[in-house]
Design a protein around this motif. Structure first.
Motif, short mmCIF file in Angstrom:
data_model
loop_
_atom_site.label_atom_id
_atom_site.label_comp_id
_atom_site.label_asym_id
_atom_site.label_seq_id
_atom_site.Cartn_x
_atom_site.Cartn_y
_atom_site.Cartn_z
N ALA A 136 0.81 -1.22 0.00
CA ALA A 136 0.00 0.00 0.00
C ALA A 136 0.85 1.26 0.00
O ALA A 136 0.44 2.30 0.54
CB ALA A 136 -0.94 -0.01 1.20
N ASN A 137 1.99 1.19 -0.60
CA ASN A 137 2.88 2.35 -0.62
C ASN A 137 2.22 3.57 -1.24
O ASN A 137 2.47 4.71 -0.85
CB ASN A 137 4.16 1.99 -1.39
N ILE A 138 1.34 3.36 -2.21
CA ILE A 138 0.66 4.46 -2.89
C ILE A 138 -0.28 5.22 -1.96
O ILE A 138 -0.62 6.38 -2.22
CB ILE A 138 -0.11 3.94 -4.12
N ARG A 139 -0.70 4.57 -0.88
CA ARG A 139 -1.68 5.20 0.02
C ARG A 139 -1.11 6.43 0.72
O ARG A 139 -1.86 7.22 1.29
CB ARG A 139 -2.16 4.17 1.05
N ARG A 140 0.19 6.63 0.69
CA ARG A 140 0.76 7.87 1.24
C ARG A 140 0.18 9.09 0.52
O ARG A 140 0.10 10.18 1.09
CB ARG A 140 2.28 7.89 1.08
N PHE A 141 -0.20 8.90 -0.75
CA PHE A 141 -0.68 10.01 -1.56
C PHE A 141 -2.21 10.07 -1.60
O PHE A 141 -2.77 10.90 -2.32
CB PHE A 141 -0.15 9.85 -3.00
N GLN A 142 -2.88 9.21 -0.85
CA GLN A 142 -4.31 9.02 -1.02
C GLN A 142 -5.13 10.30 -0.87
O GLN A 142 -5.91 10.64 -1.77
CB GLN A 142 -4.81 7.97 -0.01
N GLN A 143 -5.00 11.00 0.23
CA GLN A 143 -5.86 12.15 0.48
C GLN A 143 -5.66 13.23 -0.57
O GLN A 143 -6.63 13.75 -1.15
CB GLN A 143 -5.61 12.70 1.88
N GLN A 144 -4.41 13.57 -0.83
CA GLN A 144 -4.14 14.63 -1.80
C GLN A 144 -4.51 14.20 -3.21
O GLN A 144 -5.02 14.99 -4.00
CB GLN A 144 -2.67 15.03 -1.73
N LEU A 145 -4.26 12.93 -3.53
CA LEU A 145 -4.57 12.44 -4.87
C LEU A 145 -6.07 12.46 -5.12
O LEU A 145 -6.53 12.88 -6.19
CB LEU A 145 -4.01 11.03 -5.05
#
Length: 501
Positions: free
Chosen positions: A475-484
């Motif tokens: 889930a490394n991509i989830r670091r960008f979740q809110q802004q993305l």
């Protein structure tokens, strides 16, 4: 009473008659002439100063309808026609200035030149100031990948000069290995390099074969680079992206495109160059138009059409043309970026650990690269996030990548389907997976998995890897979740897509 009414309309009537008189006078006398230029020709020979008036075109093969011409071709015709009446353009000296009637446009994007049994489909010419002596690189498709190549010269016209400078071919480079496939009569992506004697940039070049004084049958405007800047040691690294031709004729990829484009922006891409071959779903065209607009500007979408006369082997041909376009993207962006990524819209070069973007990751990779003073690029191993594996239903359905955080267990080996960030100061020939040639630098380096990986959102080539070894959550991509999600939803609202409601 009538007299009073005429007095009321006197001023408007005088104005109308005055305008009519001026129009009549203008038609009789014509536009004012420049006393120092009695033929009213542009004093500076360049495309922007010359009108684009056309003459009738009798040859349907070599002449094309105006509506199908790229902007570069319109400028080329204006330039050639603006100079065609000059004495130096048609004199007996070596060599005559190219005439527009002698050019053969195979389609709006290629000029076709033939010598012996070889066809050259010429696409672009670029100025490369990176070597000690700068070079002109001519890019196109040539119907051989093994040679031999004929004696070749480049006639170079500099703005203001009445005679060309002529230089022999220095090197032929291919963006293809013959071991990958070699079929008779198919065009292969080829870069022809010619060395300049000075740092002046030609305005126009023509490729000729045999005699250096041959009458040119082609003419390419040289892609003009931005002005050279002084070194800025502390400037953050600039990163951009090259994407192959986009093809979504039937499906609507708008939501996935928005998610991918916004993530690329967050990772540090300041511009993405892609190619439009006229096979886009209407919604995809509207989505991409948002990103090409002056208000956004993240995307440069260049029109393109395949060479029509190279028939057969459609899938093989597309791979060859794809490689050619990556090199067009490279040479157009040499001076705008420090590193270029070559990726598809279902791929993400993902920084790992504490790194959130490419510039910071690249700075770290360069600082660790103590065994090499200059590295041609950094390459990332491929790992699949296929849609066949479970997805996270808590994430809105409009976000494919955020929903798919389960991947196959193992990365591919470093020599399979890797993608790289290429150092524009050194690479000279690109393929979609790696650089084929570079100068004054070490070979590309593989990036450790704890620093970065290539996340590939597509089906796997080996179905058994969906189960064995067992897939894992990444889930490394989830670091960008809110802004993305926030950035993507803002675009959805502007476009009126369903994700915004």
């Amino acid at each position: 009473m009538v007299f009073n009414q005429l007095r009321i309309f006197r001023t408007p009537l005088l104005l109308v008659f005055g305008i009519l008189f001026l129009l009549l006078l203008f038609r009789i006398t014509g536009p004012p002439q420049n006393p120092f230029n009695p033929k009213n020709k542009p004093l500076i020979k360049n495309a922007t100063a010359v009108g684009s008036q056309r003459v009738p075109k009798s040859d349907p093969i070599s002449r094309l309808e105006d509506d199908f011409r790229p902007e570069e071709d319109t400028d080329l015709e204006s330039l050639l026609r603006g100079n065609e009446d000059e004495g130096w353009a048609k004199g007996p000296e070596c060599a005559p200035y190219p005439r527009y009637e002698n050019l053969r446009f195979q389609n709006p994007y290629f000029q076709h030149t033939r010598t012996g049994n070889l066809s050259y489909y010429l696409y672009g010419a670029y100025y490369d100031r990176r070597p000690r002596l700068p070079e002109i690189v001519v890019l196109g498709m040539v119907t051989t990948c093994t040679g031999p190549y004929p004696e070749t010269h480049l006639q170079m016209w500099f703005e203001g000069d009445t005679q060309p400078e002529i230089t022999p071919l220095r090197e032929t480079k291919l963006a293809w290995y013959s071991s990958w496939g070699h079929k008779q009569g198919v065009g292969y992506p080829t870069l022809l390099t010619f060395q300049l004697a000075t740092r002046r940039i030609p305005q126009l070049v023509s490729l000729v074969f045999g005699s250096r004084c041959s009458v040119p049958q082609n003419a390419l405007r040289v892609w003009q680079p931005p002005a050279e800047e002084a070194p800025q040691p502390n400037r953050p690294l600039r990163t951009g992206i090259c994407v192959k031709f986009l093809r979504f004729p039937d499906e609507d990829p708008s939501e996935r495109l928005v998610e991918w484009l916004e993530l690329m922006r967050m990772l540090g891409a300041s511009r993405i160059t892609a190619y439009d071959i006229g096979e886009l779903h209407p919604n995809a065209s509207r989505t991409l138009a948002h990103y090409t607009s002056a208000q956004d500007g993240l995307l440069e979408l260049r029109k393109f059409h395949f060479p029509d006369e190279i028939k057969g082997h459609a899938r093989f041909r597309k791979s060859l043309v794809e490689a050619m376009l990556y090199n067009d993207c490279l040479y157009r962006n040499l001076y705008d970026f420090d590193f270029l990524a070559v990726v598809d819209v279902d791929e993400v070069i993902m920084p790992m650990g504490d790194f959130w973007n490419w510039p910071d990751l690249l700075a770290e990779l360069q600082s660790q690269d103590v065994n090499c003073t200059a590295r041609s690029g950094y390459c990332f191993r491929n790992v699949y996030f296929p849609k066949e594996l479970p997805e996270d239903g808590e994430i809105p359905r409009h976000f494919h990548m955020l929903r798919h955080v389960v991947r196959v267990a193992n990365h591919l080996s470093a020599d399979l389907a890797a993608k790289c960030l290429h150092n524009t100061a050194h690479v000279t020939v690109l393929h979609n997976h790696f650089a084929l040639s570079w100068r004054d630098a070490c070979a590309p380096q593989q990036v450790p998995l704890d620093l970065g990986q290539l996340q590939h959102y597509r089906h796997v080539d080996q179905p058994e890897t969906l189960k064995d070894p067992p897939p894992i959550r990444d889930a490394n991509i989830r670091r960008f979740q809110q802004q993305l999600i926030r950035n993507s939803m803002a675009v959805h609202r502007q476009l009126g897509w369903g994700a915004a409601y």
